[in-house]
Write a protein that holds these residues in place. Sequence first.
Motif, PDB file in Angstrom:
ATOM      1  N   ARG A 154       0.249  -2.314 -11.377  1.00  0.00           N
ATOM      2  CA  ARG A 154      -1.222  -2.753 -10.958  1.00  0.00           C
ATOM      3  C   ARG A 154      -1.565  -3.330 -12.616  1.00  0.00           C
ATOM      4  N   THR A 155      -2.460  -4.487 -12.386  1.00  0.00           N
ATOM      5  CA  THR A 155      -3.016  -5.028 -13.799  1.00  0.00           C
ATOM      6  C   THR A 155      -3.818  -4.041 -14.314  1.00  0.00           C
ATOM      7  N   SER A 156      -4.298  -3.063 -13.726  1.00  0.00           N
ATOM      8  CA  SER A 156      -5.462  -2.189 -14.613  1.00  0.00           C
ATOM      9  C   SER A 156      -4.439  -1.393 -15.836  1.00  0.00           C
ATOM     10  N   TYR A 190      -6.030  -2.533 -18.850  1.00  0.00           N
ATOM     11  CA  TYR A 190      -7.255  -1.956 -18.807  1.00  0.00           C
ATOM     12  C   TYR A 190      -7.100  -0.544 -19.644  1.00  0.00           C
ATOM     13  N   ILE A 191      -6.132   0.314 -19.161  1.00  0.00           N
ATOM     14  CA  ILE A 191      -5.819   1.727 -19.755  1.00  0.00           C
ATOM     15  C   ILE A 191      -5.429   1.390 -21.091  1.00  0.00           C
ATOM     16  N   LEU A 237      -9.789   0.876 -11.475  1.00  0.00           N
ATOM     17  CA  LEU A 237     -10.655  -0.335 -10.939  1.00  0.00           C
ATOM     18  C   LEU A 237     -11.205  -0.245  -9.718  1.00  0.00           C
ATOM     19  N   GLU A 296       0.784   8.330  -4.676  1.00  0.00           N
ATOM     20  CA  GLU A 296       1.894   8.025  -5.136  1.00  0.00           C
ATOM     21  C   GLU A 296       2.161   6.576  -5.767  1.00  0.00           C
ATOM     22  N   VAL A 297       0.821   6.044  -6.135  1.00  0.00           N
ATOM     23  CA  VAL A 297       0.460   4.829  -6.890  1.00  0.00           C
ATOM     24  C   VAL A 297       1.231   4.737  -8.200  1.00  0.00           C
ATOM     25  N   LEU A 357       0.817   3.255 -11.497  1.00  0.00           N
ATOM     26  CA  LEU A 357      -0.380   2.421 -12.097  1.00  0.00           C
ATOM     27  C   LEU A 357       0.219   1.185 -12.952  1.00  0.00           C
ATOM     28  N   ASP A 401      -6.345   5.414 -11.319  1.00  0.00           N
ATOM     29  CA  ASP A 401      -6.905   3.990 -11.444  1.00  0.00           C
ATOM     30  C   ASP A 401      -8.376   3.562 -11.361  1.00  0.00           C
ATOM     31  N   ILE A 451       0.880  -1.298  -0.047  1.00  0.00           N
ATOM     32  CA  ILE A 451       0.043   0.036  -0.046  1.00  0.00           C
ATOM     33  C   ILE A 451       0.900   1.289   0.007  1.00  0.00           C
ATOM     34  N   TYR A 464      -6.280   6.970  -6.150  1.00  0.00           N
ATOM     35  CA  TYR A 464      -5.954   8.355  -6.602  1.00  0.00           C
ATOM     36  C   TYR A 464      -4.261   8.506  -7.240  1.00  0.00           C
ATOM     37  N   ILE A 465      -4.118   9.284  -8.082  1.00  0.00           N
ATOM     38  CA  ILE A 465      -2.966   9.608  -8.392  1.00  0.00           C
ATOM     39  C   ILE A 465      -2.591  10.984  -8.572  1.00  0.00           C
ATOM     40  N   ASN A 466      -1.396  11.370  -7.828  1.00  0.00           N
ATOM     41  CA  ASN A 466      -1.459  12.965  -7.889  1.00  0.00           C
ATOM     42  C   ASN A 466      -1.298  13.411  -9.335  1.00  0.00           C
TER      43      ASN A 466
END
Lengths: 80, 250, 120, 116
Positions: B44-46, B49-50, C77, B38-39, B41, C75, B33, C53-55
Amino acid sequence: MMILSYLLILLMIIGALAAVLFENLLNSIISLGLISLIAAALMFILKAPDVAMTEAIIGAGLTTSIFIFTLIKINRGDSQ
Amino acid sequence: MRFRDYLSLFLVIILGFIIFQAFDGTIDNGLNIKQFGEVNLSERTSIHYINKDVNNESTQIIYNESKNPESGSANYVTSIIANYRALDTLGEITVLFIAAAGLAFVLGDHNKNNAFASDASFIVKIGVKILFPLLFLLGIYIIIHGHLTPGGGFQGGAVIATAILLKFLAYKDYKLNHTGLTILESFAGISFLIIGLIGLYTDGSFLTNFLANGTIGTLFSAGVIPIIYILIGIKVGAELSGIISNLINA
Amino acid sequence: MAFLNQWAYIGGSIILILIGLFGVLTRRNLIKIVVSIGIMDTGVNLLLVSLGYINGGLAPILTATNPTNNLNFVDPLPQALVLTAIVIGVAILALALSIVIKIYENNNTLQIDEIRGLKL
Amino acid sequence: MILLTTLGYIMIILGSLFLLLGALGIVRMPDLYNRIQAGTKATTLGALSSIIGVGLVNPNWFFKTLIIAIFIVLTNPIGSHSIARSSYKSGLKPELQSEIDEYKPENIQDERSDLR
């Protein structure tokens, strides 16, 4: 934009405390609708317009009316 | 406040402390987490999808130019709900159906006592007479444009249920035709299953996008996605209206 | 300010869940308990959306102004999951309220201390 | 183009001024009926002009903002009318007692009951 969202989160927490702690049932139901409306605004700030639409329609509209119909039913039974 | 309240407060504070520890991004807790915002993308598997391409290499998509990506809707949330995870959506509307049926079962079927003693006032009646077709039209617009703009079957169905709620508020004797609602619901559910089975027959997997996808961003695009979303809209609208009707006429 | 940037959404929604849990544990009115469950529902939905959420990200919809997939989207999903969760939430609240109506008809009270037995 | 944008911002500022006046009225007025009057009139005008201002700043959205404006014009007065009527029916008295109460059932001359 960030200051606005912090204020909204603070308002949402105050609304949640009010919804749990109020003695009157109608007050706490209206507070629940307020929480849903603020959550819809926050989700729009978080770039989720689909979820914001759903939360605004269902959370603030349908849920509040369902609760109020329940209150009407229960008061009707009380008076008889 | 009694002893039970203090005990609950203590337990809730302990639980909150544990949950906050789990969400602390600075500790390497193995939960992956990240900090807020700051994720990455691509972790992630998505990301597939993008790119709208799970099976092949990633391609570039341009609005109003690209033809025939794997899921041709411009709204990514729609393409996840009605294409990549449409089986989840099928289960979800089944849960909705079971909840509505359970509500009707618990409340019983005595359509005698209305919730309201009298009709609403003249102004409200006239207002509802104007607003009801407009709201219904708005719901249909939201459902049909679900693959282009924010919105879709769930939102449009809820808007239609709200329009019917307005009718209930205005007229105390307003009744919904429950047989018609049942027929609509069953039609939507069975058509959803039949579309999935046609995909299984033609392309070998359940709920495949078997129609032509078209140019991304136009109204007639995205294959079966608009059809599935229209069916979801019919089902959600009918079920929420049925819930409201059962609660009012209980 | 950096502390607020990181914790405002996540902390706010976790506090919302905890307030709802406190309400479920301590309130004695049945409708108040259902309201608390609704608060927990909203908190969980907000937490899930804020995890995606992404900045500086954009809303995950291709439009004429954001025409390509090379842009920085948030994201999609969790949004799809939450979208279905909200609709299920309202159905479950309605089911709970119908059971509350039945309990009131049978026991003539809403206080859970005074309800004796399950004479449905 | 610049003219339209300037006009739009002027309308947004005007609308927020009206909204501020409505909020002040809700704080300042003595009882519910006066508060509804302040809240609804000022808020309808404020929301209407700020939404039309948004439509002028971004002309692509103009028709959508027009639809939202039509909905506000239709729903806002009906909602406040329902609130006032239900609070009168549940027995809430105005703060300043006036001699004439035209809404009492015996004061209504018209036979049609649904006009009430």
